[in-house]
Design a protein around this motif. Structure first.
Motif, PDB file in Angstrom:
ATOM      1  N   LEU A 196      -8.189   3.125 -16.948  1.00  0.00           N
ATOM      2  CA  LEU A 196      -7.241   4.314 -17.816  1.00  0.00           C
ATOM      3  C   LEU A 196      -8.076   5.955 -17.408  1.00  0.00           C
ATOM      4  N   ALA A 197      -9.326   5.546 -17.267  1.00  0.00           N
ATOM      5  CA  ALA A 197     -10.067   6.868 -17.241  1.00  0.00           C
ATOM      6  C   ALA A 197     -10.268   7.491 -15.662  1.00  0.00           C
ATOM      7  N   ASP A 198      -9.595   6.521 -14.483  1.00  0.00           N
ATOM      8  CA  ASP A 198      -9.675   6.909 -13.289  1.00  0.00           C
ATOM      9  C   ASP A 198      -8.235   7.444 -12.798  1.00  0.00           C
ATOM     10  N   TYR A 199      -8.416   8.900 -12.626  1.00  0.00           N
ATOM     11  CA  TYR A 199      -7.173   9.443 -12.377  1.00  0.00           C
ATOM     12  C   TYR A 199      -7.138   9.821 -10.992  1.00  0.00           C
ATOM     13  N   GLY A 200      -7.753   9.236  -9.994  1.00  0.00           N
ATOM     14  CA  GLY A 200      -7.918   9.341  -8.718  1.00  0.00           C
ATOM     15  C   GLY A 200      -7.019   8.461  -7.766  1.00  0.00           C
ATOM     16  N   ALA A 201      -6.838   7.320  -8.559  1.00  0.00           N
ATOM     17  CA  ALA A 201      -6.170   6.274  -7.642  1.00  0.00           C
ATOM     18  C   ALA A 201      -4.775   6.489  -6.981  1.00  0.00           C
ATOM     19  N   ALA A 202      -4.656   6.072  -5.954  1.00  0.00           N
ATOM     20  CA  ALA A 202      -3.513   6.468  -4.927  1.00  0.00           C
ATOM     21  C   ALA A 202      -2.713   5.444  -4.470  1.00  0.00           C
ATOM     22  N   ALA A 203      -1.307   5.689  -4.150  1.00  0.00           N
ATOM     23  CA  ALA A 203      -0.313   4.690  -3.606  1.00  0.00           C
ATOM     24  C   ALA A 203      -0.640   4.747  -2.163  1.00  0.00           C
ATOM     25  N   THR A 204      -0.406   3.763  -1.623  1.00  0.00           N
ATOM     26  CA  THR A 204      -0.489   3.634  -0.180  1.00  0.00           C
ATOM     27  C   THR A 204       0.635   2.555   0.405  1.00  0.00           C
ATOM     28  N   GLY A 207       8.844  11.666 -16.219  1.00  0.00           N
ATOM     29  CA  GLY A 207       7.586  11.406 -15.492  1.00  0.00           C
ATOM     30  C   GLY A 207       7.427  10.290 -14.790  1.00  0.00           C
ATOM     31  N   VAL A 208       6.650  10.058 -13.762  1.00  0.00           N
ATOM     32  CA  VAL A 208       6.483   9.026 -12.877  1.00  0.00           C
ATOM     33  C   VAL A 208       4.986   8.739 -12.636  1.00  0.00           C
ATOM     34  N   GLU A 209       4.921   7.584 -12.823  1.00  0.00           N
ATOM     35  CA  GLU A 209       3.388   7.071 -12.983  1.00  0.00           C
ATOM     36  C   GLU A 209       3.244   5.604 -12.240  1.00  0.00           C
ATOM     37  N   ALA A 210       2.406   5.423 -11.388  1.00  0.00           N
ATOM     38  CA  ALA A 210       2.300   4.076 -10.771  1.00  0.00           C
ATOM     39  C   ALA A 210       1.539   2.861 -11.421  1.00  0.00           C
ATOM     40  N   CYS A 211       0.631   3.607 -12.205  1.00  0.00           N
ATOM     41  CA  CYS A 211      -0.146   2.442 -13.259  1.00  0.00           C
ATOM     42  C   CYS A 211       0.615   2.039 -14.342  1.00  0.00           C
ATOM     43  N   ALA A 212       0.989   0.780 -14.590  1.00  0.00           N
ATOM     44  CA  ALA A 212       1.604   0.094 -15.580  1.00  0.00           C
ATOM     45  C   ALA A 212       0.804   0.401 -17.059  1.00  0.00           C
ATOM     46  N   ARG A 213      -0.367   0.716 -17.101  1.00  0.00           N
ATOM     47  CA  ARG A 213      -0.986   0.698 -18.289  1.00  0.00           C
ATOM     48  C   ARG A 213      -1.156   2.520 -18.326  1.00  0.00           C
ATOM     49  N   LYS A 214      -1.131   3.217 -17.548  1.00  0.00           N
ATOM     50  CA  LYS A 214      -0.787   4.641 -17.860  1.00  0.00           C
ATOM     51  C   LYS A 214       0.434   4.867 -18.371  1.00  0.00           C
ATOM     52  N   ALA A 215       1.359   4.444 -17.827  1.00  0.00           N
ATOM     53  CA  ALA A 215       2.950   4.450 -17.988  1.00  0.00           C
ATOM     54  C   ALA A 215       3.105   4.065 -19.362  1.00  0.00           C
ATOM     55  N   GLY A 250       2.966  11.661 -10.587  1.00  0.00           N
ATOM     56  CA  GLY A 250       1.780  11.404 -10.989  1.00  0.00           C
ATOM     57  C   GLY A 250       0.883  11.798 -12.321  1.00  0.00           C
ATOM     58  N   ALA A 251       2.081  11.098 -13.182  1.00  0.00           N
ATOM     59  CA  ALA A 251       2.074  11.618 -14.716  1.00  0.00           C
ATOM     60  C   ALA A 251       0.868  11.187 -15.551  1.00  0.00           C
ATOM     61  N   ALA A 252       0.146   9.987 -15.205  1.00  0.00           N
ATOM     62  CA  ALA A 252      -0.984   9.507 -16.158  1.00  0.00           C
ATOM     63  C   ALA A 252      -0.278   9.309 -17.407  1.00  0.00           C
ATOM     64  N   ALA A 312      10.537   2.909  -1.104  1.00  0.00           N
ATOM     65  CA  ALA A 312       9.905   1.863  -0.322  1.00  0.00           C
ATOM     66  C   ALA A 312       9.002   1.173  -1.157  1.00  0.00           C
ATOM     67  N   ARG A 313       8.635  -0.051  -0.852  1.00  0.00           N
ATOM     68  CA  ARG A 313       7.525  -0.801  -1.320  1.00  0.00           C
ATOM     69  C   ARG A 313       6.236  -0.101  -0.966  1.00  0.00           C
ATOM     70  N   LEU A 314       5.213  -0.025  -1.969  1.00  0.00           N
ATOM     71  CA  LEU A 314       4.103   0.537  -1.723  1.00  0.00           C
ATOM     72  C   LEU A 314       3.091  -0.170  -2.271  1.00  0.00           C
ATOM     73  N   TRP A 315       1.877   0.115  -2.193  1.00  0.00           N
ATOM     74  CA  TRP A 315       0.621  -0.650  -2.879  1.00  0.00           C
ATOM     75  C   TRP A 315      -0.204   0.201  -3.841  1.00  0.00           C
ATOM     76  N   PHE A 316      -0.532  -0.169  -4.995  1.00  0.00           N
ATOM     77  CA  PHE A 316      -1.121   0.681  -5.985  1.00  0.00           C
ATOM     78  C   PHE A 316      -2.345  -0.366  -6.626  1.00  0.00           C
ATOM     79  N   PRO A 317      -3.534   0.231  -6.848  1.00  0.00           N
ATOM     80  CA  PRO A 317      -4.689  -0.609  -7.675  1.00  0.00           C
ATOM     81  C   PRO A 317      -4.149  -1.343  -8.822  1.00  0.00           C
ATOM     82  N   ARG A 318      -4.352  -2.891  -8.681  1.00  0.00           N
ATOM     83  CA  ARG A 318      -3.941  -3.791  -9.513  1.00  0.00           C
ATOM     84  C   ARG A 318      -4.441  -3.523 -11.068  1.00  0.00           C
ATOM     85  N   GLU A 319      -5.654  -3.258 -10.996  1.00  0.00           N
ATOM     86  CA  GLU A 319      -6.327  -2.855 -12.228  1.00  0.00           C
ATOM     87  C   GLU A 319      -6.898  -1.465 -12.358  1.00  0.00           C
TER      88      GLU A 319
END
Length: 293
Positions: free
Chosen positions: A165-173, A118-126, A92-94, A155-162
């Motif tokens: 950058l300032a939202d550090y609370g988004a979670a995979a599901t 580092g591991v980050e699910a958001c492409a923009r943050k990565a 959850g590296a942001a 596994a395949r998960l889901w993460f907010p598409r957009e």
């Protein structure tokens, strides 16, 4: 990281303060007391960061990265590691604040064998994380940023598409639901979930891990506790519910780990939130040391 009186060892922070003459003001970024520079636009709510120099150790916190406990967790792990090497993994590296902090400290100590993952699910943050590491001169360590979410298995998960950058609370599901754990609209896109074992493939021993994975810490810890106990020396976990905190305490304690520090998460009951994790307004902290390594 805790002194004889049971307080955070702030002398530890002082030992790693960057020389004052090495701290410089840079437009568009702020420089912290370790000498680490960070883009100011990642924190729209923070005032006066552009070009700022924050040269004081973060007691009780720096208002941006985190509190003294998180810094003490990292720095005590660096001091406990062999003098010539250090391996750190951030889930959850942001923008990768903790592996980059590890990098600048290890570089100042002239350590040669430094591994940063580092591991980050958001492409923009990565992408921001990669730029952040490069800007701070850490490419010599060949850091790795995986665009993925830490999970109990691959596994395949889901993460907010957009995700902002300032939202550090988004979670995979695991499910492409219509609302997220906080009750907001969830427009999910597929993302790769990776187990701790997969993330750490090729790392013989990990000196430090930092987790900020928004409620997934229970499932990830339970699935990987044998691996963690065999390979990881110290871990700092951001916690997102009091129930999760209890589960982690029981799990790590029963596997022979020592709790160095803990602070309960901030919680405010809200019947309009769909989950207990969504009612947590301030992350808790647990720092564990592996007594078997």
């Amino acid at each position: 990281m805790i002194d004889a009186a049971g307080h955070l060892d702030t002398v530890l922070l002082e030992r790693h303060r960057a020389p004052t003459d090495g701290l410089c003001s840079t437009p568009g970024r702020f420089t912290n007391w370790l000498g680490l520079q960070t883009r100011a636009d990642l924190f729209p709510g923070a005032v006066g960061l552009d070009g700022a120099i924050m040269d004081a150790p973060p007691v009780p916190d720096d208002g941006v990265y985190g509190g003294a406990a998180e810094y003490c967790a990292l720095l005590s792990a660096i001091e406990a590691a062999p003098r010539d090497r250090f391996t750190a993994v951030e889930l959850g590296a942001a923008w990768a604040p903790w592996i980059s902090a590890a990098g600048v400290v290890c570089r100042r100590q002239e350590r040669d064998a430094v591994r940063l993952v580092g591991v980050e699910a958001c492409a923009r943050k990565a992408a921001v994380a990669r730029e952040h590491l490069t800007h701070n001169g850490l490419d010599a360590f060949s850091p790795t940023i995986l665009e993925a979410a830490a999970w109990s298995e691959d596994a395949r998960l889901w993460f907010p598409r957009e995700a902002a950058l300032a939202d550090y609370g988004a979670a995979a599901t695991a499910d492409a639901a219509e609302t997220d754990y906080r009750g907001g609209v969830f427009d999910g896109a597929p993302v790769q979930g990776l187990s701790v074992e997969t993330i750490c493939a090729g790392l013989d021993q990990i000196d430090y891990m930092h987790w900020d994975i928004q409620g997934a810490e229970e499932r990830v810890a339970e699935a990987s506790i044998a691996f963690l106990t065999g390979r990881v020396r110290q871990i700092c976990i951001g916690t997102h519910s009091r129930r999760i905190e209890g589960v982690l305490m029981e799990l790590f304690h029963s596997h022979g780990w020592t709790l160095l520090w803990e602070r309960a998460c901030g919680f405010r009951y809200d019947p309009n939130r769909p989950t207990i994790e969504g009612m947590t307004h301030t992350d808790g902290e647990q720092v564990w040391r592996n007594t078997r390594l």
